[in-house]
Scaffold this motif. Structure first.
Motif, PDB file in Angstrom:
ATOM      1  N   ARG A   1       0.807  -1.223   0.000  1.00  0.00           N
ATOM      2  CA  ARG A   1       0.000   0.000   0.000  1.00  0.00           C
ATOM      3  C   ARG A   1       0.839   1.271   0.000  1.00  0.00           C
ATOM      4  O   ARG A   1       0.297   2.367   0.010  1.00  0.00           O
ATOM      5  N   GLY A   2       2.153   1.129   0.098  1.00  0.00           N
ATOM      6  CA  GLY A   2       3.004   2.310   0.161  1.00  0.00           C
ATOM      7  C   GLY A   2       3.325   2.696   1.590  1.00  0.00           C
ATOM      8  O   GLY A   2       4.450   3.030   1.924  1.00  0.00           O
ATOM      9  N   ALA A   3       2.304   2.616   2.457  1.00  0.00           N
ATOM     10  CA  ALA A   3       2.501   2.940   3.873  1.00  0.00           C
ATOM     11  C   ALA A   3       1.404   2.275   4.689  1.00  0.00           C
ATOM     12  O   ALA A   3       0.304   2.064   4.190  1.00  0.00           O
ATOM     13  N   VAL A   4       1.707   1.956   5.914  1.00  0.00           N
ATOM     14  CA  VAL A   4       0.681   1.406   6.800  1.00  0.00           C
ATOM     15  C   VAL A   4       0.787   2.068   8.170  1.00  0.00           C
ATOM     16  O   VAL A   4       1.874   2.217   8.726  1.00  0.00           O
ATOM     17  N   LYS A   5      -0.349   2.533   8.668  1.00  0.00           N
ATOM     18  CA  LYS A   5      -0.356   3.209   9.971  1.00  0.00           C
ATOM     19  C   LYS A   5      -0.257   2.195  11.104  1.00  0.00           C
ATOM     20  O   LYS A   5      -0.863   1.122  11.013  1.00  0.00           O
ATOM     21  N   LEU A   6       0.508   2.507  12.118  1.00  0.00           N
ATOM     22  CA  LEU A   6       0.614   1.630  13.284  1.00  0.00           C
ATOM     23  C   LEU A   6       0.031   2.339  14.501  1.00  0.00           C
ATOM     24  O   LEU A   6       0.221   3.538  14.625  1.00  0.00           O
ATOM     25  N   PRO A   7      -0.592   1.650  15.427  1.00  0.00           N
ATOM     26  CA  PRO A   7      -0.991   0.248  15.298  1.00  0.00           C
ATOM     27  C   PRO A   7      -2.011   0.060  14.165  1.00  0.00           C
ATOM     28  O   PRO A   7      -2.783   0.971  13.878  1.00  0.00           O
ATOM     29  N   THR A   8      -1.998  -1.108  13.604  1.00  0.00           N
ATOM     30  CA  THR A   8      -2.841  -1.376  12.434  1.00  0.00           C
ATOM     31  C   THR A   8      -4.276  -1.732  12.853  1.00  0.00           C
ATOM     32  O   THR A   8      -4.570  -1.872  14.035  1.00  0.00           O
ATOM     33  N   ASP A   9      -5.097  -1.898  11.856  1.00  0.00           N
ATOM     34  CA  ASP A   9      -6.444  -2.468  12.031  1.00  0.00           C
ATOM     35  C   ASP A   9      -7.369  -1.664  12.939  1.00  0.00           C
ATOM     36  O   ASP A   9      -8.182  -2.221  13.675  1.00  0.00           O
ATOM     37  N   THR A  10      -7.236  -0.339  12.895  1.00  0.00           N
ATOM     38  CA  THR A  10      -8.125   0.507  13.694  1.00  0.00           C
ATOM     39  C   THR A  10      -9.561   0.434  13.144  1.00  0.00           C
ATOM     40  O   THR A  10     -10.512   0.258  13.902  1.00  0.00           O
ATOM     41  N   THR A  11      -9.672   0.567  11.826  1.00  0.00           N
ATOM     42  CA  THR A  11     -10.997   0.495  11.206  1.00  0.00           C
ATOM     43  C   THR A  11     -11.592  -0.889  11.412  1.00  0.00           C
ATOM     44  O   THR A  11     -12.771  -1.033  11.741  1.00  0.00           O
ATOM     45  N   MET A  12     -10.749  -1.904  11.225  1.00  0.00           N
ATOM     46  CA  MET A  12     -11.187  -3.289  11.424  1.00  0.00           C
ATOM     47  C   MET A  12     -11.753  -3.464  12.826  1.00  0.00           C
ATOM     48  O   MET A  12     -12.784  -4.101  13.018  1.00  0.00           O
ATOM     49  N   PHE A  13     -11.068  -2.891  13.813  1.00  0.00           N
ATOM     50  CA  PHE A  13     -11.502  -3.035  15.199  1.00  0.00           C
ATOM     51  C   PHE A  13     -12.921  -2.506  15.390  1.00  0.00           C
ATOM     52  O   PHE A  13     -13.797  -3.209  15.897  1.00  0.00           O
ATOM     53  N   HIS A  14     -13.151  -1.285  14.934  1.00  0.00           N
ATOM     54  CA  HIS A  14     -14.471  -0.683  15.161  1.00  0.00           C
ATOM     55  C   HIS A  14     -15.561  -1.409  14.372  1.00  0.00           C
ATOM     56  O   HIS A  14     -16.639  -1.678  14.901  1.00  0.00           O
ATOM     57  N   LEU A  15     -15.260  -1.726  13.113  1.00  0.00           N
ATOM     58  CA  LEU A  15     -16.290  -2.384  12.306  1.00  0.00           C
ATOM     59  C   LEU A  15     -16.547  -3.812  12.792  1.00  0.00           C
ATOM     60  O   LEU A  15     -17.672  -4.303  12.761  1.00  0.00           O
ATOM     61  N   THR A  16     -15.500  -4.484  13.236  1.00  0.00           N
ATOM     62  CA  THR A  16     -15.681  -5.844  13.748  1.00  0.00           C
ATOM     63  C   THR A  16     -16.531  -5.825  15.011  1.00  0.00           C
ATOM     64  O   THR A  16     -17.465  -6.618  15.169  1.00  0.00           O
ATOM     65  N   ARG A  17     -16.223  -4.883  15.891  1.00  0.00           N
ATOM     66  CA  ARG A  17     -17.006  -4.784  17.121  1.00  0.00           C
ATOM     67  C   ARG A  17     -18.467  -4.490  16.786  1.00  0.00           C
ATOM     68  O   ARG A  17     -19.375  -5.069  17.379  1.00  0.00           O
ATOM     69  N   LEU A  18     -18.658  -3.622  15.804  1.00  0.00           N
ATOM     70  CA  LEU A  18     -20.027  -3.321  15.371  1.00  0.00           C
ATOM     71  C   LEU A  18     -20.727  -4.580  14.867  1.00  0.00           C
ATOM     72  O   LEU A  18     -21.867  -4.865  15.229  1.00  0.00           O
ATOM     73  N   SER A  19     -20.018  -5.335  14.023  1.00  0.00           N
ATOM     74  CA  SER A  19     -20.677  -6.499  13.437  1.00  0.00           C
ATOM     75  C   SER A  19     -20.866  -7.614  14.473  1.00  0.00           C
ATOM     76  O   SER A  19     -21.735  -8.452  14.324  1.00  0.00           O
TER      77      SER A  19
END
Lengths: 367, 144
Positions: free
Chosen positions: A285-303
């Motif tokens: 992707r060129g760059a990855v923000k750390l810590p990773t998976d912030t969006t994943m965390f919120h959407l996973t918790r939602l689901s």
């Protein structure tokens, strides 16, 4: 027909104390879980009181709740102990507790639920600032409407301030000054109220009007928040802007009463990225923000939990970055719950949608 | 053949059941039934084990569509895993839709082990749908 009782004392808190003390002194229950302040702070914490003499600090009507106490209630009722417990809880706490019962996290065997008709809670800091000025916050909150405007954003949009599933409902709406009204909600509650021998009363005439007005105000606020939030998160890019300051502290998960897993998947190896995997992601992707998976965390918790979200707002309260987590969760939860025709905490016998399946799926649910 | 419709080549993640759809894909292969090469198949033991986060991960990592293939109701190797997944679909659709993904980017189909032609048909049809929709809104976006 409900049984009503009214206790009038020098103050509201004294009136509650009189009733709860009788529960213990007449051996009707073995312990009471109730919000009580400690000698060190005015902030009431869930407290398990086993002796009538230790009732001094109780303050369940103070407009503060540093926890959704369903978690603490589930801790004391994880297994049946043979002892009888009374749990004094707010409506959102009861709803969360019902969800936890369905998730086999606790049992309501030998438990009496005393529900508070709730006018809302303040953020801890706001509460403590007011408490520094007013000695009796419970009383002040009842009569001072400017204080009532200081409740949390989520409380302002809460329409479910009347407890469901409570054996006894404790209310001040429409009651005379310094008086607390107790109404039975179940047969257990009815028997208990009779045994307590509190002065009987009628349902105060004004209470219905007060309740309806409050409900209208809350519904309008809710509509506004939902419309505003739904617009703010209607693209993944906008959502990223909202959670851009998230620190991955997972406080929201910790504070959430229905996020019940002992070991969250976000703490397991599933999301523990190995260095080479991180490098690969950065290269791709060129760059990855750390810590990773912030969006994943919120959407996973939602689901995982949107269907059980009781709208207590604790997730927003604990966010160090002031992200309106509860706005997001309640907005999405309302849609998910409508889709499944499910209301968390409505009925202990109503199964959680994700925990069941149908041979023939209802119309509107099939693909 | 599909390529002439547009230059956009969608990336599609297919989460397929080992006992039915995966076998159907195998059958499609041995029967020389062609379909566009836009799908990346992940073999699952059952659709019942598909956690919502697998779908989210695919979308957030730039998938244009997620296809889920499971056994026909009543044929599940684990009796009712497919029905359990079916129950999760409305919730997932609602959530992805709120965050700006067209809910039709997620599709569930029942494809039995002997249904090679059906596999070809469903995959081709889904690829076409996604192609008409265009790239996913998460495409090229920095996802935190």
């Amino acid at each position: 027909m409900s049984v009503y009782a009214m206790v009038k004392e020098k103050s509201l808190t004294e009136a509650v104390k009189t009733a709860l003390t009788r529960l213990l002194s007449q051996d009707l229950v073995d312990a009471v879980l109730v919000a009580a302040k400690s000698p060190y702070s005015a902030l009431p914490m869930p407290t398990l009181v086993a002796e009538a003499s230790a009732m001094d600090g109780i303050d369940p009507l103070a407009p503060a709740a540093p926890f959704n106490a369903a978690r603490q209630a589930a801790t004391v009722s994880r297994q049946a102990t043979g002892k009888r417990l009374a749990l004094v809880l707010r409506p959102c706490e009861i709803r969360a507790l019902i969800e936890l019962v369905k998730l086999n996290q606790c049992t309501l065997e030998n438990v009496v639920i005393i529900g508070i008709e709730c006018l809302g809670r303040m953020e801890n800091e706001v509460f403590l600032n007011h408490a520094a000025v007013h000695a009796d916050m419970a009383a002040e909150f009842q009569k001072n409407t400017s204080l009532q405007d200081d409740i949390t954003r989520t409380c302002k949009m809460c329409e479910q301030f009347t407890p469901t599933h409570a054996d006894i409902v404790m209310s001040t709406l429409g009651a005379p000054e310094n008086a607390v009204l107790f109404a039975s909600g179940t047969e257990t509650g009815e028997a208990l109220l009779k045994e307590l021998g509190l002065p009987t009363a009628e349902n105060p005439a004004g209470s219905e009007t007060v309740t309806r007005q409050l409900l209208e105000k809350r519904a309008a606020c809710k509509k506004e928040v939902f419309a505003e939030t739904s617009e703010k998160i209607n693209s993944i890019e906008k959502f990223e802007q909202m959670i851009a300051t998230c620190l991955n502290c997972y406080n929201c998960r910790q504070a959430c009463p229905v996020c019940y897993c002992r070991e969250c998947v976000f703490l397991t190896d599933v999301f523990a990225a190995r260095p080479e995997a991180l490098l690969r992601r950065a290269q791709k992707r060129g760059a990855v923000k750390l810590p990773t998976d912030t969006t994943m965390f919120h959407l996973t918790r939602l689901s995982h939990i949107a269907h059980s979200c009781v709208g207590c707002g604790q997730c927003s309260s604990v966010c160090p970055s002031n992200i309106p987590v509860a706005d997001i969760f309640t907005t999405v939860a309302a849609q998910v719950q409508a889709r499944y025709d499910y209301v968390p905490g409505r009925d202990v016998g109503e199964p959680i949608p994700y925990l069941m399946f149908e041979e023939k799926q209802k119309s509107g649910e099939s693909k | 053949m599909v390529k002439s419709m547009s230059d956009f080549q969608p990336k599609i993640i297919a989460l397929v059941c080992n006992w039915c759809t995966y076998t159907a894909a195998d059958l499609a292969g041995t029967s020389r039934l062609g379909y566009p090469a836009n799908i990346r198949m992940v073999r699952m033991m059952c659709t019942g084990m598909i956690d919502p986060k697998y779908i989210l991960k695919a979308f957030l990592d730039g998938a244009d569509g997620v296809f889920i293939g499971g056994c026909h109701p009543g044929d599940c190797h684990y009796i009712n895993g497919n029905l359990k997944f079916r129950k999760r679909m409305p919730g997932m659709e609602t959530i992805i839709k709120q965050f700006g993904f067209d809910e039709n980017r997620l599709r569930l189909r029942w494809i039995g082990a002997s249904e090679g032609p059906e596999f070809q048909h469903h995959i081709t049809d889904f690829i076409q749908t996604i192609q008409e929709m265009g790239p996913s809104p998460a495409q090229g976006l920095m996802v935190l």
